[in-house]
Design a protein around this motif. Structure first.
Motif, PDB file in Angstrom:
ATOM      1  N   MET A   1       6.897  -5.701   3.206  1.00  0.00           N
ATOM      2  CA  MET A   1       7.331  -4.544   2.040  1.00  0.00           C
ATOM      3  C   MET A   1       5.777  -3.900   1.470  1.00  0.00           C
ATOM      4  N   ALA A   2       6.058  -2.419   1.726  1.00  0.00           N
ATOM      5  CA  ALA A   2       4.958  -1.713   1.315  1.00  0.00           C
ATOM      6  C   ALA A   2       4.821  -1.225  -0.045  1.00  0.00           C
ATOM      7  N   VAL A   3       3.867  -1.378  -0.739  1.00  0.00           N
ATOM      8  CA  VAL A   3       3.416  -0.850  -2.055  1.00  0.00           C
ATOM      9  C   VAL A   3       3.383   0.534  -2.052  1.00  0.00           C
ATOM     10  N   ASN A   4       3.927   1.660  -2.759  1.00  0.00           N
ATOM     11  CA  ASN A   4       3.586   2.777  -2.626  1.00  0.00           C
ATOM     12  C   ASN A   4       2.626   3.408  -3.363  1.00  0.00           C
ATOM     13  N   ASP A   5       2.659   3.162  -4.681  1.00  0.00           N
ATOM     14  CA  ASP A   5       1.299   3.847  -5.639  1.00  0.00           C
ATOM     15  C   ASP A   5       0.231   3.283  -5.195  1.00  0.00           C
ATOM     16  N   PRO A   6      -0.910   4.153  -5.293  1.00  0.00           N
ATOM     17  CA  PRO A   6      -2.268   3.639  -4.764  1.00  0.00           C
ATOM     18  C   PRO A   6      -2.641   2.244  -5.564  1.00  0.00           C
ATOM     19  N   LEU A   7      -3.108   1.351  -4.434  1.00  0.00           N
ATOM     20  CA  LEU A   7      -3.254   0.166  -5.221  1.00  0.00           C
ATOM     21  C   LEU A   7      -4.760   0.079  -5.780  1.00  0.00           C
ATOM     22  N   ASN A   8      -5.055  -0.780  -6.782  1.00  0.00           N
ATOM     23  CA  ASN A   8      -6.110  -0.745  -7.771  1.00  0.00           C
ATOM     24  C   ASN A   8      -6.831  -2.038  -7.480  1.00  0.00           C
ATOM     25  N   ILE A   9      -7.940  -2.114  -6.938  1.00  0.00           N
ATOM     26  CA  ILE A   9      -8.325  -3.203  -6.283  1.00  0.00           C
ATOM     27  C   ILE A   9      -9.829  -3.503  -6.931  1.00  0.00           C
ATOM     28  N   LEU A  10     -10.239  -4.569  -7.260  1.00  0.00           N
ATOM     29  CA  LEU A  10     -11.483  -4.928  -7.872  1.00  0.00           C
ATOM     30  C   LEU A  10     -12.297  -5.914  -6.881  1.00  0.00           C
ATOM     31  N   GLN A 484      -1.654  -4.909   0.829  1.00  0.00           N
ATOM     32  CA  GLN A 484      -0.127  -4.376   0.436  1.00  0.00           C
ATOM     33  C   GLN A 484       0.580  -5.545   0.362  1.00  0.00           C
ATOM     34  N   SER A 485       0.645  -6.610   1.535  1.00  0.00           N
ATOM     35  CA  SER A 485       1.617  -7.663   1.626  1.00  0.00           C
ATOM     36  C   SER A 485       1.300  -8.784   0.285  1.00  0.00           C
ATOM     37  N   LEU A 486      -0.137  -8.742  -0.121  1.00  0.00           N
ATOM     38  CA  LEU A 486      -0.164  -9.933  -0.874  1.00  0.00           C
ATOM     39  C   LEU A 486       0.364  -9.258  -2.512  1.00  0.00           C
ATOM     40  N   VAL A 487       0.095  -8.053  -2.649  1.00  0.00           N
ATOM     41  CA  VAL A 487       0.540  -7.297  -3.899  1.00  0.00           C
ATOM     42  C   VAL A 487       2.228  -7.247  -3.940  1.00  0.00           C
ATOM     43  N   ALA A 488       2.651  -7.043  -2.835  1.00  0.00           N
ATOM     44  CA  ALA A 488       4.185  -6.923  -2.813  1.00  0.00           C
ATOM     45  C   ALA A 488       4.767  -8.555  -3.145  1.00  0.00           C
ATOM     46  N   ALA A 489       4.119  -9.466  -2.410  1.00  0.00           N
ATOM     47  CA  ALA A 489       4.414 -10.903  -2.460  1.00  0.00           C
ATOM     48  C   ALA A 489       4.429 -11.258  -4.261  1.00  0.00           C
TER      49      ALA A 489
END
Ligand code: ADP
Ligand code: GLC
Length: 493
Positions: A1-10, A484-489
């Motif tokens: 599943m793709a996450v559409n809004d820009p990811l925010n990563i630290l 993306q896959s980790l954030v979606a999960a």
């Protein structure tokens, strides 16, 4: 599943080039965030505010004063300063003078700093508390090596029910399984972890605490820096005791090859070189070779002979036990060699003695010298990486770009980036040897120096290396897919 809004990563790392560097981790943490930003991700970087950062030419400003960080029954105050990379990536610098305002990052010549656990536990805890205090909600925290291994563990235990972090995923990258962050079990309170984490499926490792293991066990997924190394560390030969937990986690373990940052390592633009060159101006490489021979006191006649080079931490991992025994033989072959490195005292001494025995043929510089590392890469013909194990290795990729032909041992990322030269088909981009044996290493050096005597074949080999593309883009795309896959999960959770 793709996450559409820009990811925010630290992105949290104990070293980040150009702020603080002892090895390749700094190169990766200095370059990958910029490559991710170019893919449209919001990425911020965090590291301790070391003395090298204070003394460097970096603009920074205080953004948080008096962060209260619990550490083993005490509460210690810290500050956060902010800087920005040339590519516009925000960099947060975690400040506490008694921990980080020291001459080196991890150790002195006598050994590791006695309070490394306190130092990096402070950094890890401070990063999470700073994010929460400022309301910076990250979709994913990407942690690197044992110094940040407590972060996934804290998020899975201490902060498990904290709504602020409920949608924060974690990724832990192993850059080197040989550095395991081992501390006595009595130090568990300093880690800030509950007692139930001290068991074989938690942070316990042969009666001690391992922060590397904490990162592996508690992160949502684990990566390492080459596909071959990701397989090797699941075996007893390379896993150094971590193979069992890695095998358990193999479905969430990925090998992503590092990239090379060509804005720093490109002979066409490298500001450290006397003369820039590219595949259309190959003869200018010889100007750099002549300058390096002069600078290091090697015989000018070596301009016509192959000159080998090595820049490395001087450690068991890097193949110093193969290097020392070949030095006299290489000099006898009438081949030059330039070595730059620092590390274990016994290896430093062995190298100095070999240089004294072979004046004019072998030059050894003990120390850490970024500019010389660039001049060496441009000035030698062959670059040696005889590692016992090598999670990725960056210098062989830099060597290719500089038309400097690599001789490497077939392990980890060296296996994945170098293809052995075949004299019949003329395929390959370097020379590889398998067994960790002096004889095999010397045979590979001889193969390289033999091919050097055939200028046409050698030039083709140089050109092939220079045209290879190991830029960060491809690796950054793989990280993005994984994020993306980790954030979606995590969001489904
Ligand atoms: P590792 O991270 O295991 O040391 P890598 O090949 O990934 O190995 O990265 C090493 C990095 O450190 C390269 O950028 C290399 O040029 C640099 N380096 C290693 N030793 C020295 C030194 N003595 N002086 C300058 N740069 C060095
Ligand atoms: C480690 C490894 C090296 C790798 C670097 C960056 O220090 O020893 O092989 O290239 O990390 O990932």
């Amino acid at each position: 599943m793709a996450v559409n809004d820009p990811l925010n990563i630290l992105f949290l790392s104990s070293e980040v080039a150009p702020y603080a560097k002892t090895g390749g981790l700094a190169d990766v943490a200095g370059s990958l965030p910029g490559a991710l930003k170019r893919l449209g991700i919001h990425v911020s970087v965090g590291l301790p505010l070391y003395r090298s950062v204070k003394e460097g030419p970096f603009q920074r400003q205080l953004v948080f004063k008096g962060l209260q960080v619990p550490l083993g029954g005490q509460t210690l105050a810290g500050n956060v300063q902010a800087a920005e990379t040339e590519e516009g990536v925000p960099v947060y610098l975690f400040e506490r003078e008694d921990f980080f305002d020291r001459p080196n990052l991890y150790r002195t010549a006598e050994g590791d700093y006695y309070d490394n656990l306190e130092r990096f536990a402070f950094f890890s805890r401070a990063a999470l508390l700073f994010a929460r205090a400022t309301g910076m909600r990250f979709d994913l925290i990407h942690c690197h090596d044992w110094q940040t291994g407590l972060i996934p563990a804290h998020l899975s235990t201490l902060f498990r029910n904290d709504p602020f972090f409920s949608s924060t995923a974690t990724l832990f990258t192993i850059h080197n399984i040989g550095y395991q962050g081992l501390f006595p079990r009595e130090k568990l309170p300093v880690c800030g972890l509950p007692p139930e984490t001290y068991h074989p499926e938690g942070v316990e490792y042969w009666g001690a605490i391992s922060l590397l293991k904490a990162g592996i066990v508690y992160a949502d997924a684990v990566t390492t820096v080459s596909p071959t190394y990701s397989r090797e560390i699941q075996t007893s030969e390379y896993g150094l005791g971590m193979e069992g937990i890695l095998k358990n986690k193999s479905a969430a373990l990925h090998g992503i090859l590092n990239g090379a940052d060509y804005s720093v390592w490109d002979p066409a633009t490298d500001p450290h070189l006397l003369c820039n060159y590219d595949p259309d101006h190959l003869s200018e490489k010889a100007v750099n070779k002549a300058a390096l021979l002069r600078e290091t006191g090697l015989e000018p006649a070596l301009l016509e002979r192959p000159v080998l080079g090595l820049t490395s931490r001087l450690s068991h991992q890097k193949g110093c036990d193969l290097l020392l025994p070949v030095l006299d033989e290489v000099a006898r072959m009438g081949v030059g060699m330039v070595i730059l490195g620092e590390g274990e005292e016994g290896y430093e001494r062995g190298l100095r003695e070999a240089a004294e025995r072979n004046p004019g043929k072998l030059s050894v510089t003990i120390g850490f010298d970024e500019a010389l590392a660039h001049r060496l890469m441009a000035g030698v013909d062959v670059f040696l990486v005889p590692s016992l194990y090598e999670p990725c290795g960056l210098t062989q990729m830099y060597a290719l770009k500089y038309g400097t032909v690599p001789v490497v041992r077939a392990t980890g990322g060296l296996e994945d980036s170098i293809e052995d030269f075949n004299s019949e088909t003329k395929t390959g981009n370097g020379f590889k040897f398998g067994p960790y044996e002096v004889k095999a290493f010397l045979a590979a050096i001889r193969r390289a120096t033999d091919v050097y005597t055939d200028p046409t074949t050698w030039e083709n080999l140089m050109r092939k290396g220079m045209s290879a593309d190991f830029s960060w883009k491809r690796s950054a795309e793989k990280y993005l897919d994984l994020y993306q896959s980790l954030v979606a999960a995590r969001r489904r959770f």
